[in-house]
Motif scaffolding. Structure first.
Motif, PDB file in Angstrom:
ATOM      1  N   SER A 176       0.853  -1.190   0.000  1.00 17.45           N
ATOM      2  CA  SER A 176       0.000   0.000   0.000  1.00 17.45           C
ATOM      3  C   SER A 176       0.885   1.234   0.000  1.00 17.45           C
ATOM      4  O   SER A 176       1.846   1.308   0.767  1.00 17.45           O
ATOM      5  CB  SER A 176      -0.900   0.008   1.231  1.00 17.45           C
ATOM      6  OG  SER A 176      -1.550   1.265   1.368  1.00 17.45           O
TER       7      SER A 176
ATOM      8  N   ARG B 290      -0.229   4.299   0.684  1.00 13.69           N
ATOM      9  CA  ARG B 290      -0.826   5.266   1.599  1.00 13.69           C
ATOM     10  C   ARG B 290       0.126   5.603   2.739  1.00 13.69           C
ATOM     11  O   ARG B 290       0.697   4.711   3.355  1.00 13.69           O
ATOM     12  CB  ARG B 290      -2.071   4.593   2.195  1.00 13.69           C
ATOM     13  CG  ARG B 290      -3.266   5.415   2.416  1.00 13.69           C
ATOM     14  CD  ARG B 290      -4.467   4.487   2.597  1.00 13.69           C
ATOM     15  NE  ARG B 290      -4.379   3.599   3.745  1.00 13.69           N
ATOM     16  CZ  ARG B 290      -4.635   3.944   5.005  1.00 13.69           C
ATOM     17  NH1 ARG B 290      -4.990   5.166   5.297  1.00 13.69           N
ATOM     18  NH2 ARG B 290      -4.547   3.059   5.987  1.00 13.69           N
TER      19      ARG B 290
ATOM     20  N   SER C 147      -0.783   3.926   5.937  1.00 14.23           N
ATOM     21  CA  SER C 147      -1.085   2.511   5.675  1.00 14.23           C
ATOM     22  C   SER C 147      -0.757   1.596   6.859  1.00 14.23           C
ATOM     23  O   SER C 147       0.324   1.675   7.453  1.00 14.23           O
ATOM     24  CB  SER C 147      -0.263   2.069   4.449  1.00 14.23           C
ATOM     25  OG  SER C 147      -0.048   0.674   4.460  1.00 14.23           O
ATOM     26  N   TYR C 148      -1.701   0.710   7.181  1.00 12.07           N
ATOM     27  CA  TYR C 148      -1.457  -0.268   8.246  1.00 12.07           C
ATOM     28  C   TYR C 148      -0.403  -1.286   7.807  1.00 12.07           C
ATOM     29  O   TYR C 148       0.328  -1.825   8.641  1.00 12.07           O
ATOM     30  CB  TYR C 148      -2.765  -0.958   8.642  1.00 12.07           C
ATOM     31  CG  TYR C 148      -3.765   0.034   9.166  1.00 12.07           C
ATOM     32  CD1 TYR C 148      -3.486   0.764  10.315  1.00 12.07           C
ATOM     33  CD2 TYR C 148      -4.955   0.295   8.488  1.00 12.07           C
ATOM     34  CE1 TYR C 148      -4.365   1.730  10.780  1.00 12.07           C
ATOM     35  CE2 TYR C 148      -5.842   1.255   8.953  1.00 12.07           C
ATOM     36  CZ  TYR C 148      -5.543   1.973  10.093  1.00 12.07           C
ATOM     37  OH  TYR C 148      -6.401   2.933  10.547  1.00 12.07           O
ATOM     38  N   ASN C 149      -0.305  -1.537   6.526  1.00 13.13           N
ATOM     39  CA  ASN C 149       0.731  -2.459   6.044  1.00 13.13           C
ATOM     40  C   ASN C 149       2.116  -1.837   6.161  1.00 13.13           C
ATOM     41  O   ASN C 149       3.090  -2.530   6.451  1.00 13.13           O
ATOM     42  CB  ASN C 149       0.406  -2.917   4.619  1.00 13.13           C
ATOM     43  CG  ASN C 149      -0.744  -3.903   4.635  1.00 13.13           C
ATOM     44  OD1 ASN C 149      -0.570  -5.073   4.944  1.00 13.13           O
ATOM     45  ND2 ASN C 149      -1.951  -3.418   4.368  1.00 13.13           N
TER      46      ASN C 149
ATOM     47  N   GLU D 150      -5.278  -6.168   1.286  1.00 13.55           N
ATOM     48  CA  GLU D 150      -6.222  -6.954   0.477  1.00 13.55           C
ATOM     49  C   GLU D 150      -7.228  -6.022  -0.174  1.00 13.55           C
ATOM     50  O   GLU D 150      -7.904  -5.254   0.496  1.00 13.55           O
ATOM     51  CB  GLU D 150      -6.952  -7.970   1.361  1.00 13.55           C
ATOM     52  CG  GLU D 150      -7.907  -8.852   0.562  1.00 13.55           C
ATOM     53  CD  GLU D 150      -8.393 -10.024   1.393  1.00 13.55           C
ATOM     54  OE1 GLU D 150      -7.740 -11.072   1.385  1.00 13.55           O
ATOM     55  OE2 GLU D 150      -9.413  -9.856   2.083  1.00 13.55           O
TER      56      GLU D 150
ATOM     57  N   ASN E 245     -10.458  -6.233  -2.659  1.00 12.27           N
ATOM     58  CA  ASN E 245     -11.435  -7.095  -3.332  1.00 12.27           C
ATOM     59  C   ASN E 245     -10.974  -8.549  -3.364  1.00 12.27           C
ATOM     60  O   ASN E 245     -10.950  -9.196  -4.400  1.00 12.27           O
ATOM     61  CB  ASN E 245     -11.749  -6.547  -4.734  1.00 12.27           C
ATOM     62  CG  ASN E 245     -12.358  -5.164  -4.639  1.00 12.27           C
ATOM     63  OD1 ASN E 245     -13.387  -4.997  -3.987  1.00 12.27           O
ATOM     64  ND2 ASN E 245     -11.717  -4.178  -5.233  1.00 12.27           N
ATOM     65  N   LYS E 246     -10.578  -9.005  -2.175  1.00 13.65           N
ATOM     66  CA  LYS E 246     -10.155 -10.403  -1.986  1.00 13.65           C
ATOM     67  C   LYS E 246      -8.972 -10.776  -2.859  1.00 13.65           C
ATOM     68  O   LYS E 246      -8.826 -11.936  -3.280  1.00 13.65           O
ATOM     69  CB  LYS E 246     -11.321 -11.376  -2.214  1.00 13.65           C
ATOM     70  CG  LYS E 246     -12.357 -11.334  -1.110  1.00 13.65           C
ATOM     71  CD  LYS E 246     -11.816 -11.967   0.155  1.00 13.65           C
ATOM     72  CE  LYS E 246     -12.642 -11.627   1.386  1.00 13.65           C
ATOM     73  NZ  LYS E 246     -11.892 -11.781   2.630  1.00 13.65           N
TER      74      LYS E 246
ATOM     75  N   ALA F 101      -5.498  -5.886   7.094  1.00 14.24           N
ATOM     76  CA  ALA F 101      -6.653  -5.493   6.292  1.00 14.24           C
ATOM     77  C   ALA F 101      -7.830  -5.143   7.204  1.00 14.24           C
ATOM     78  O   ALA F 101      -7.849  -5.511   8.384  1.00 14.24           O
ATOM     79  CB  ALA F 101      -7.042  -6.629   5.338  1.00 14.24           C
ATOM     80  N   ALA F 102      -8.788  -4.461   6.623  1.00 11.07           N
ATOM     81  CA  ALA F 102      -9.959  -4.045   7.394  1.00 11.07           C
ATOM     82  C   ALA F 102     -10.840  -5.237   7.756  1.00 11.07           C
ATOM     83  O   ALA F 102     -11.462  -5.270   8.814  1.00 11.07           O
ATOM     84  CB  ALA F 102     -10.762  -3.028   6.585  1.00 11.07           C
ATOM     85  N   GLY F 103     -10.881  -6.206   6.894  1.00 10.12           N
ATOM     86  CA  GLY F 103     -11.816  -7.326   7.047  1.00 10.12           C
ATOM     87  C   GLY F 103     -11.407  -8.309   8.127  1.00 10.12           C
ATOM     88  O   GLY F 103     -10.307  -8.227   8.699  1.00 10.12           O
TER      89      GLY F 103
HETATM   90  C1  LIG Z   1     -10.354  -0.974  -3.370  1.00  7.00           C
HETATM   91  C2  LIG Z   1     -10.397  -1.551  -1.995  1.00  7.00           C
HETATM   92  C3  LIG Z   1     -10.783  -2.877  -1.824  1.00  7.00           C
HETATM   93  C4  LIG Z   1     -10.780  -3.449  -0.551  1.00  7.00           C
HETATM   94  N1  LIG Z   1     -11.083  -4.779  -0.406  1.00  7.00           N
HETATM   95  C5  LIG Z   1     -10.908  -5.374   0.799  1.00  7.00           C
HETATM   96  C6  LIG Z   1     -11.003  -6.796   0.940  1.00  7.00           C
HETATM   97  O1  LIG Z   1     -11.277  -7.536   0.003  1.00  7.00           O
HETATM   98  N2  LIG Z   1     -10.784  -7.343   2.160  1.00  7.00           N
HETATM   99  C7  LIG Z   1     -10.462  -6.571   3.265  1.00  7.00           C
HETATM  100  O2  LIG Z   1     -10.272  -7.102   4.348  1.00  7.00           O
HETATM  101  N3  LIG Z   1     -10.352  -5.225   3.138  1.00  7.00           N
HETATM  102  C8  LIG Z   1     -10.550  -4.616   1.935  1.00  7.00           C
HETATM  103  N4  LIG Z   1     -10.386  -3.258   1.819  1.00  7.00           N
HETATM  104  C9  LIG Z   1     -10.053  -2.456   2.997  1.00  7.00           C
HETATM  105  C10 LIG Z   1      -8.550  -2.481   3.244  1.00  7.00           C
HETATM  106  O3  LIG Z   1      -8.227  -3.662   3.937  1.00  7.00           O
HETATM  107  C11 LIG Z   1      -8.165  -1.256   4.085  1.00  7.00           C
HETATM  108  O4  LIG Z   1      -8.407  -0.086   3.341  1.00  7.00           O
HETATM  109  C12 LIG Z   1      -6.712  -1.338   4.515  1.00  7.00           C
HETATM  110  O5  LIG Z   1      -6.484  -0.299   5.445  1.00  7.00           O
HETATM  111  C13 LIG Z   1      -5.789  -1.212   3.311  1.00  7.00           C
HETATM  112  O6  LIG Z   1      -4.449  -1.350   3.700  1.00  7.00           O
HETATM  113  P1  LIG Z   1      -3.521  -0.098   4.078  1.00  7.00           P
HETATM  114  O7  LIG Z   1      -4.008   0.425   5.400  1.00  7.00           O
HETATM  115  O8  LIG Z   1      -2.161  -0.691   4.194  1.00  7.00           O
HETATM  116  O9  LIG Z   1      -3.628   0.926   3.003  1.00  7.00           O
HETATM  117  C14 LIG Z   1     -10.415  -2.667   0.557  1.00  7.00           C
HETATM  118  C15 LIG Z   1     -10.038  -1.318   0.374  1.00  7.00           C
HETATM  119  C16 LIG Z   1     -10.014  -0.772  -0.874  1.00  7.00           C
HETATM  120  C17 LIG Z   1      -9.555   0.648  -1.071  1.00  7.00           C
END
Ligand SMILES: Cc1cc2nc3c(=O)[nH]c(=O)nc-3n(C[C@H](O)[C@H](O)[C@H](O)COP(=O)(O)O)c2cc1C
Length: 176
Positions: free
Chosen positions: A8, A10, A13-15, A74, A76-77, A109-111
């Motif tokens: 990521s 960003r 970013s959490y990653n 992640e 969209n999976k 990831a958020a999920g």
């Molecule tokens: C386009 C898009 C698709 C996403 N799809 C998923 C997903 O499939 N599974 C999930 O757990 N989080 C998903 N998320 C949420 C991300 O896990 C979350 O934004 C996370 O903070 C991204 O990592 P980062 O913090 O390192 O940028 C999605 C976010 C975006 C912007």
């Protein structure tokens, strides 16, 4: 040298945060942070202008690393476009930068699955690139927005302990 790669771009970013925590858990080492802000892979661009300087730098960092940590968001999976694009570009450089490189893949990831699908997709790509994937208990930081302190530390000891185990295995793989 430990190379950290966040999938990521960003700033918050959490990653990115997970990469920093992983580097700390790895212990004393020179740490280099890979920059994945690269042009989109385009065969026409490659043919006309060759490998972009930023791609070559990343490939050189990978080739020069003793160990690599990749943190995969992640989307969209699946694997983020940013990370896949970087792997695709690196695969077009001379030599095989990833070959035999001890590499650990983690994700935030958020999920609720903590980016498991993206993590496995990343490892599938790395298999193709012949990295030495150091396996172990998975670090899948789920609901990532609640798992880091303001200072970027992992607040859940379970994640942190697992990360330490993985980083110890990564360090041991260098010596092996
Ligand atoms: C386009 C898009 C698709 C996403 N799809 C998923 C997903 O499939 N599974 C999930 O757990 N989080 C998903 N998320 C949420 C991300 O896990 C979350 O934004 C996370 O903070 C991204 O990592 P980062 O913090 O390192 O940028 C999605 C976010 C975006 C912007």
């Amino acid at each position: 040298m430990l190379l950290t790669i966040s999938g990521s771009l960003r700033e918050g970013s959490y990653n990115r945060m997970l990469c920093r925590v992983a580097a700390e858990a790895f212990g004393p080492a020179k740490v280099v942070v890979g920059d994945l802000d690269l042009p989109l892979y385009n065969g026409d661009l490659e043919q006309a202008e060759g490998i972009p300087a930023k791609v070559q730098l990343l490939a050189d960092q990978i080739a020069g690393a003793d160990a690599i940590v990749i943190s995969a968001p992640e989307y969209n999976k699946g694997i983020s476009g940013v990370l896949k694009n970087a792997l695709d570009w690196v695969s077009r450089t001379e030599g095989n930068a990833f070959a035999g490189k001890p590499t650990v893949v983690v994700s935030a990831a958020a999920g609720r699955t903590g980016g498991e699908t993206a993590q496995f997709m990343t490892m599938a790509c790395l298999l193709q690139l012949q990295a030495q994937i150091i396996s172990g208990p998975a670090v899948l930081v789920a609901g990532a927005s609640k798992e880091f302190s303001d200072a970027g530390a992992l607040t859940n000891d379970r994640y942190h302990d697992t990360l330490k185990t993985r980083m110890a295995a990564l360090r041991a793989a260098i010596k092996a």
